[in-house]
Each structure stands twice: as structure tokens, then as C-alpha cells.
Motif scaffolding. Structure first.
Motif, short mmCIF file in Angstrom:
data_model
loop_
_atom_site.label_atom_id
_atom_site.label_comp_id
_atom_site.label_asym_id
_atom_site.label_seq_id
_atom_site.Cartn_x
_atom_site.Cartn_y
_atom_site.Cartn_z
N TRP A 1 0.83 -1.20 0.00
CA TRP A 1 0.00 0.00 0.00
C TRP A 1 0.87 1.26 0.00
N TRP B 1 2.52 1.60 -3.40
CA TRP B 1 1.55 2.03 -4.42
C TRP B 1 1.29 3.53 -4.28
N GLY C 1 -5.03 2.67 4.19
CA GLY C 1 -5.17 1.37 3.54
C GLY C 1 -5.69 0.28 4.45
N TYR D 1 -7.77 -3.50 4.02
CA TYR D 1 -7.22 -4.80 4.40
C TYR D 1 -8.17 -5.54 5.35
#
Length: 440
Positions: free
Chosen positions: A92, A95, A422, A426
Motif C-alpha cells: 500500500w 503504491w 489502507g 485490508y
């Protein structure tokens, strides 16, 4: 009907090398002299520290890729070492670093284009967004096409850097009729705080050495190709940076460099005239656009790797008939667009530095985690013990921590906030998988 399997092994050594060099040499080398000029000789030491740290980290990534040649790069390595939750956190973070890099480099392209169209300097947001979506389209159509664009733009971007290096050597040898500003070296001007600050800035220019590890599923003979491209590309870019960027920062008047939207073009123009300067600005724009292409390619490769492991929604990992992760590209570029729009009140220079630091900080999380992963995997016997790799991973760990410290408070808070954003995804995906398992 299920998506077709993506085409395999379409990237050879030269495209992987172009991906590494092209993603590293994007905007950093062309705009960094403006930010480094106030630091004088401290910037030289900052470059040396950054290049050394990046080479250690590049070696770590190269050895991890040789042992685990899987798509996803940092995600794959950290999942192997620490498990799915830490692997997701690293993925994450990485990214985030990629699509913030796309935003930063697109703005840098507009900055150099403003050499021809000065009005763009006051309104950089819409042109930058236009560049992002142009290369999103190119990458969505064909992997081979995106790779070809990367190769061509990497060759073109070396030309203005070569010109700056040649000019720097000529001036240093007394071969220029135009007097050069004198920036004497004084040991008392060198400070730890200034070197730390310049190291945090210059690391932005080195981010990207890991690029060849991300699309590993598309690389021919990845165990050999990726490590070679990673090491050779990092060393090449580092040498170019040290000579070219330092020459501009020290040989262009500090006041002019600090206010320039195109310092390389101004440097060439001062000593060789306006015609060559415009040519350099054109190639610098091409360089930044080539880096946008390369980073857009990378930003589309991370979500499918996460989707395959069930930590991203499956729909984002689906590929087109040509094997291109179009949905991942659309989501990533949408986030890039929102990031640019949310910071449009900043000036171009402030916007570039801020986004560069946020992107760098997010990358550092992945770099730190991969250095620790290499140490853990060797300790558990899943990688062969190597004194060189242990030393490189240890130095890479310390360097990453130091660079995080040097990034400053505001980018660190932004990076932490983006990283924490993020975890709801998850947890949601984990709950869904538990529900599916219970239903079975």
C-alpha cells in the motif's frame, strides 16, 4: 467469461534497463538544481550519501528479485519475510509512492513546457492531469507499446544530460568565454543538518531503482535480467546525477537557479545561447513525460498482485484481452488526479517539492521493509547467507531511517495518513475472506 492470461515475458534486458533509468531520470535531475542551489557544496555530499544508500538498496532488491522473481516487487519480498499483513502495508505504501510520483513528474513536465508557454507556470494543474491520462491510455492499450515508449524516451532524455555534463567539464577546464560564478569550498559551510536535508531531496531523484522488480511476470529470464538491469541502471543514473546536477547547481548563479522553472535550460542558455537552451527544455519535457509513462506502467502492476492474494478486490486485478490491468490503471490515475487537484493552491515549486517528499517518504517505507526482509530471510535460511548482502541490507536500513528523519514533519504526517488509509481495505477484505470460508 474469465480474463485471458496476461502475455508473458515481453520485457527483455534493454526495456528493463530503460524502465530503471527512465523512471529514475524523470523530473528530479532537471528540477533538483533549483532546490539544491541554496545548499552549495552540501548538496554534493548529499548526492554522495544518496547514491551510496541507493546502490546498497538496489543490491538488496536485485538479490531479492533473484531469489523471488515474482510480480509485485516489495510486496512479494515482504510477504515472504513477514506475512500477509506487513506485506500489504508495504504494498500500500509503495503504491502510494508510485501514484504520487506520477503526480509530481507530470507537474515537472508542465514546468519545463512552461519554458515555451510561460502561462503554464501559473496554471499547471490541468496540463499535468492531461499528461497523466494520455499515458494511462497508452499503457491501457498495450504492454509492448508502453515498453517501446519507455525505451525511446530514455534514449532521448540522455541527450540534454550529456550536454550539461560536457558543458560542466568545459567550464571546469576553462573552456568557456562566459565567466562562471565562483562557489568556493569551505569546510565550515558543511553541516550535518544541510547534508541531511539535501539527502532527503536527492533521494527523490534516485527513487525508481526498484522498477524492474515490479512487472517480474512480464520479464524474460527474471532471475538474471532484473538484477542486472537494477544494478547497472542505478549506477548509471547515479553517475549522471552527480556530475550533471551538481554542475548546474554550482555553475549557475544561485539566485537564478533558485527561481528557475527550467534550470538545465537556463544553464545551457547562459553559456551556449537561447537556441540550445530551448532544445534542452524540449528534451527535458520529453524526459519527464517518459518517466510519467514508466511510473504509470508501474502503478498498474501493484493492484493485480494484491488482488491475486485476496487483499485487494478481485475486480481491480482483472486484465484486458491484451493482458493489461486497465482497471488498476484507471483507479490509480483517478487517485493521481485527486491528489493534484487537492493541492492546486500551492505554487509550482512548492507543489513539486511537497509531492516529491511525500512520494519519497512512502517509497522509504518499502525500502526499509525490504532491507529488513533480506536480513530476516537470510536469518531463517530462505536465502543464502552473504556478507555483502548483510552489509548492504544493514546500510540500507540505516540510510532509510536517516532519510525518513530528513524528510520533515509535514510530508511525514501526510505519508503516515496515506499509509493508515489502507488498513480499512485490508480489514474489510480479511473479513470477506473469513465469511467466504465460513460459508464453505
Amino acid at each position: 467469461m474469465p480474463s485471458p492470461s496476461p502475455p508473458r515475458r515481453v520485457f527483455g534486458f534493454w526495456i528493463c534497463l530503460a524502465l530503471v533509468i527512465g523512471n529514475m531520470i524523470g523530473s528530479g535531475v532537471f528540477l533538483m538544481p533549483r532546490e539544491l542551489a541554496p545548499y552549495g557544496w552540501n548538496a554534493i555530499f548529499g548526492w554522495m550519501v544518496t547514491i551510496g544508500g541507493a546502490l546498497c538498496l538496489a543490491y538488496v532488491f536485485a538479490m531479492l528479485a533473484r531469489r523471488f522473481p515474482r510480480a509485485g516487487g516489495p510486496y512479494a519480498f515482504c510477504r515472504e519475510a513477514f506475512g500477509p499483513a506487513p506485506g500489504f502495508a508495504v504494498a500500500w505504501s509503495y503504491w502510494i509512492s508510485v501514484w504520487t510520483a506520477v503526480a509530481t513528474i507530470a507537474l515537472a513536465a508542465v514546468s519545463y513546457l512552461s519554458h515555451f508557454l510561460p502561462a503554464l507556470a501559473a496554471q499547471p494543474v490541468l496540463p499535468a492531469i492531461g499528461f497523466v491520462w494520455t499515458f494511462t491510455l497508452i499503457n491501457s492499450l498495450s504492454l509492448r507499446g508502453a515498453g517501446g515508449v519507455q525505451l525511446v524516451t530514455t534514449v532521448l532524455k540522455v541527450l540534454p544530460l550529456a550536454a550539461a555534463i560536457i558543458l560542466t567539464l568545459l567550464i571546469s577546464a576553462g573552456g568557456s568565454s562566459t565567466p562562471a560564478p565562483s562557489v568556493p569550498f569551505r569546510a565550515e559551510d558543511i553541516s550535518f543538518a544541510s547534508v541531511t536535508a539535501t539527502a532527503a531531496l536527492t533521494l527523490w531523484a534516485m527513487v525508481g531503482f526498484e522498477s524492474a522488480t515490479i512487472p517480474a511476470g512480464h520479464v524474460e529470464n527474471p532471475e538474471r535480467t532484473i538484477p542486472r538491469a537494477t544494478i547497472i541502471g542505478t549506477l548509471t543514473a547515479g553517475i549522471i546525477y552527480l556530475v550533471a546536477c551538481s554542475g548546474v547547481a554550482l555553475l549557475l548563479p544561485a539566485e537564478q537557479a533558485a527561481q528557475s522553472n527550467a534550470p538545465f535550460a537556463d544553464f545551457i542558455g547562459r553559456y551556449w545561447g537561447e537556441g540550445p537552451a530551448s532544445l534542452v527544455a524540449l528534451f527535458a519535457t520529453i524526459s519527464a513525460l517518459g518517466a510519467v509513462n514508466g511510473w504509470v506502467l508501474i502503478q498498474g502492476e501493484m493492484p493485480p498482485a494484491l488482488a491475486r492474494d485476496g487483499v485487494f478486490p478481485a475486480w481491480i486485478g482483472k486484465a484486458s484481452r491484451g493482458g493489461v490491468p486497465v482497471r488498476a490503471h484507471l483507479v490509480s490515475s483517478g487517485l493521481v488526479t485527486l491528489l493534484i487537484l487537492s493541492n492546486q493552491s500551492r505554487s509550482m515549486g512548492d507543489l513539486f517539492v511537497f509531492m516529491a517528499l511525500v512520494s519519497t517518504l512512502a517509497s522509504l517505507v518499502a525500502y526499509l521493509a525490504c532491507a529488513l526482509a533480506a536480513l530476516r530471510l537470510q536469518g531463517s535460511g530462505r536465502m543464502d547467507r552473504s556478507p555483502l548482502l548483510i552489509a548492504a541490507a544493514g546500510i540500507g536500513t540505516l540510510y532509510s531511517l536517516w532519510a525518513i528523519y530528513g524528510a520533515g514533519l509535514e510530508p511525514t504526517l501526510w505519508g503516515a495518513g496515506l499509509l493508515m488509509s489502507g488498513f480499512p481495505i485490508y480489514l474489510l477484505m480479511r473479513r470477506n475472506h473469513r465469511g467466504e470460508a465460513a460459508a464453505v
